[in-house]
Write a protein that holds these residues in place. Structure first.
Motif, PDB file in Angstrom:
ATOM      1  N   LEU A   4       0.855  -1.186   0.000  1.00 23.58           N
ATOM      2  CA  LEU A   4       0.000   0.000   0.000  1.00 23.58           C
ATOM      3  C   LEU A   4       0.886   1.229   0.000  1.00 23.58           C
ATOM      4  N   VAL A   5       0.552   2.194  -0.855  1.00 18.69           N
ATOM      5  CA  VAL A   5       1.328   3.428  -0.936  1.00 18.69           C
ATOM      6  C   VAL A   5       0.376   4.617  -0.838  1.00 18.69           C
ATOM      7  N   GLU A   6       0.566   5.414   0.207  1.00 14.32           N
ATOM      8  CA  GLU A   6      -0.250   6.604   0.396  1.00 14.32           C
ATOM      9  C   GLU A   6       0.416   7.809  -0.257  1.00 14.32           C
ATOM     10  N   GLY A  15      -9.115  25.107   7.759  1.00 16.15           N
ATOM     11  CA  GLY A  15     -10.216  25.348   6.837  1.00 16.15           C
ATOM     12  C   GLY A  15      -9.959  24.845   5.433  1.00 16.15           C
ATOM     13  N   GLY A  16      -8.737  24.443   5.162  1.00 14.09           N
ATOM     14  CA  GLY A  16      -8.374  23.966   3.833  1.00 14.09           C
ATOM     15  C   GLY A  16      -8.750  22.507   3.610  1.00 14.09           C
ATOM     16  N   SER A  17      -8.374  22.008   2.439  1.00 14.91           N
ATOM     17  CA  SER A  17      -8.723  20.645   2.040  1.00 14.91           C
ATOM     18  C   SER A  17      -7.501  19.919   1.495  1.00 14.91           C
ATOM     19  N   LEU A  18      -7.535  18.608   1.645  1.00 12.31           N
ATOM     20  CA  LEU A  18      -6.556  17.715   1.035  1.00 12.31           C
ATOM     21  C   LEU A  18      -7.285  16.449   0.630  1.00 12.31           C
ATOM     22  N   LYS A  19      -6.736  15.777  -0.392  1.00 15.06           N
ATOM     23  CA  LYS A  19      -7.265  14.476  -0.780  1.00 15.06           C
ATOM     24  C   LYS A  19      -6.117  13.481  -0.763  1.00 15.06           C
ATOM     25  N   LEU A  20      -6.248  12.499   0.126  1.00 14.53           N
ATOM     26  CA  LEU A  20      -5.256  11.439   0.231  1.00 14.53           C
ATOM     27  C   LEU A  20      -5.642  10.272  -0.670  1.00 14.53           C
ATOM     28  N   SER A  21      -4.608   9.611  -1.193  1.00 12.47           N
ATOM     29  CA  SER A  21      -4.812   8.423  -2.008  1.00 12.47           C
ATOM     30  C   SER A  21      -4.038   7.258  -1.419  1.00 12.47           C
ATOM     31  N   CYS A  22      -4.581   6.076  -1.572  1.00 11.79           N
ATOM     32  CA  CYS A  22      -3.905   4.856  -1.160  1.00 11.79           C
ATOM     33  C   CYS A  22      -3.988   3.881  -2.333  1.00 11.79           C
ATOM     34  N   ALA A  23      -2.834   3.548  -2.890  1.00 13.40           N
ATOM     35  CA  ALA A  23      -2.782   2.647  -4.036  1.00 13.40           C
ATOM     36  C   ALA A  23      -2.303   1.279  -3.576  1.00 13.40           C
ATOM     37  N   ALA A  24      -3.060   0.257  -3.970  1.00 13.18           N
ATOM     38  CA  ALA A  24      -2.724  -1.116  -3.589  1.00 13.18           C
ATOM     39  C   ALA A  24      -2.156  -1.864  -4.785  1.00 13.18           C
ATOM     40  N   SER A  25      -1.184  -2.713  -4.518  1.00 12.52           N
ATOM     41  CA  SER A  25      -0.592  -3.521  -5.578  1.00 12.52           C
ATOM     42  C   SER A  25      -0.011  -4.786  -4.981  1.00 12.52           C
ATOM     43  N   ARG A  68     -16.888  16.081   7.580  1.00 15.21           N
ATOM     44  CA  ARG A  68     -15.745  16.788   6.995  1.00 15.21           C
ATOM     45  C   ARG A  68     -14.926  15.894   6.060  1.00 15.21           C
ATOM     46  N   PHE A  69     -14.834  14.612   6.389  1.00 19.87           N
ATOM     47  CA  PHE A  69     -14.038  13.668   5.601  1.00 19.87           C
ATOM     48  C   PHE A  69     -14.958  12.722   4.843  1.00 19.87           C
ATOM     49  N   THR A  70     -14.501  12.300   3.663  1.00 17.92           N
ATOM     50  CA  THR A  70     -15.241  11.331   2.864  1.00 17.92           C
ATOM     51  C   THR A  70     -14.273  10.287   2.323  1.00 17.92           C
ATOM     52  N   ILE A  71     -14.576   9.020   2.595  1.00 16.79           N
ATOM     53  CA  ILE A  71     -13.770   7.925   2.067  1.00 16.79           C
ATOM     54  C   ILE A  71     -14.468   7.350   0.842  1.00 16.79           C
ATOM     55  N   SER A  72     -13.683   6.984  -0.155  1.00 19.91           N
ATOM     56  CA  SER A  72     -14.251   6.388  -1.364  1.00 19.91           C
ATOM     57  C   SER A  72     -13.226   5.419  -1.944  1.00 19.91           C
ATOM     58  N   ARG A  73     -13.691   4.618  -2.896  1.00 19.46           N
ATOM     59  CA  ARG A  73     -12.793   3.642  -3.491  1.00 19.46           C
ATOM     60  C   ARG A  73     -13.028   3.515  -4.983  1.00 19.46           C
ATOM     61  N   ASP A  74     -11.993   3.146  -5.690  1.00 19.47           N
ATOM     62  CA  ASP A  74     -12.067   2.873  -7.120  1.00 19.47           C
ATOM     63  C   ASP A  74     -11.462   1.488  -7.305  1.00 19.47           C
ATOM     64  N   ASN A  75     -12.301   0.489  -7.419  1.00 15.96           N
ATOM     65  CA  ASN A  75     -11.800  -0.883  -7.474  1.00 15.96           C
ATOM     66  C   ASN A  75     -11.019  -1.159  -8.758  1.00 15.96           C
ATOM     67  N   GLU A  77      -9.052   0.881 -10.275  1.00 18.62           N
ATOM     68  CA  GLU A  77      -7.715   1.455 -10.094  1.00 18.62           C
ATOM     69  C   GLU A  77      -7.011   0.897  -8.866  1.00 18.62           C
ATOM     70  N   ARG A  78      -7.743   0.129  -8.059  1.00 15.88           N
ATOM     71  CA  ARG A  78      -7.199  -0.408  -6.799  1.00 15.88           C
ATOM     72  C   ARG A  78      -6.736   0.724  -5.892  1.00 15.88           C
ATOM     73  N   LYS A  79      -7.596   1.716  -5.746  1.00 16.94           N
ATOM     74  CA  LYS A  79      -7.261   2.869  -4.921  1.00 16.94           C
ATOM     75  C   LYS A  79      -8.391   3.189  -3.955  1.00 16.94           C
ATOM     76  N   VAL A  80      -7.997   3.753  -2.834  1.00 20.35           N
ATOM     77  CA  VAL A  80      -8.932   4.285  -1.867  1.00 20.35           C
ATOM     78  C   VAL A  80      -8.533   5.729  -1.608  1.00 20.35           C
ATOM     79  N   TYR A  81      -9.526   6.576  -1.438  1.00 17.00           N
ATOM     80  CA  TYR A  81      -9.282   8.004  -1.262  1.00 17.00           C
ATOM     81  C   TYR A  81      -9.862   8.475   0.067  1.00 17.00           C
ATOM     82  N   LEU A  82      -9.274   9.543   0.570  1.00 17.58           N
ATOM     83  CA  LEU A  82      -9.828  10.214   1.741  1.00 17.58           C
ATOM     84  C   LEU A  82      -9.843  11.712   1.443  1.00 17.58           C
ATOM     85  N   GLN A  83     -11.031  12.214   1.146  1.00 11.91           N
ATOM     86  CA  GLN A  83     -11.209  13.644   0.927  1.00 11.91           C
ATOM     87  C   GLN A  83     -11.402  14.308   2.269  1.00 11.91           C
ATOM     88  N   MET A  84     -10.549  15.263   2.580  1.00 15.50           N
ATOM     89  CA  MET A  84     -10.578  15.923   3.881  1.00 15.50           C
ATOM     90  C   MET A  84     -10.849  17.405   3.666  1.00 15.50           C
TER      91      MET A  84
END
Length: 115
Positions: A4-6, A15-25, A68-75, A77-84
């Protein structure tokens, strides 16, 4: 071996935003039917489960990040996201993704919320 790579961490103002990604392989990885979680670890604090998403897209969140945070996935792409969104200084931590089925952690990505 599953890896897993974040990515996506950084410095942001309150007050700002970031979007984290987690790629699985990895060999043997079956991603679509696995629950994926985001945890965070801040200095002087215990590791905290931030959000999780199941194979069917069901989600749950820590009370501190609900709304405030939203988790989502793209199967595909094998990725999971965390919108903050609406980040707060207390969100400062290293964020890790985790797949319990493989007992695998990523290396983490630093999120710093500061003015």
């Amino acid at each position: 071996q599953v890896q897993l790579v974040e990515s996506g961490g950084g410095l942001v103002q309150p007050g700002g935003s970031l979007k984290l990604s987690c790629a699985a392989s990895g060999r043997g990885l079956i991603f679509g039917n696995k629950a994926i979680s985001w945890y965070r670890l801040a200095p002087g604090k215990q590791r905290e489960l931030v959000a999780a998403i199941g194979s069917g897209g069901e989600t749950n969140y820590a009370d501190s990040v609900k709304g405030r945070f939203t988790i989502s996935r793209d199967n595909a792409e094998r990725k999971v996201y965390l919108q903050m969104n609406n980040l707060e200084p207390d969100d400062t931590a290293v964020y890790y993704c985790y797949v319990r089925a493989y007992n695998v952690w990523g290396q983490g990505t630093q999120v710093t919320v500061s003015s």
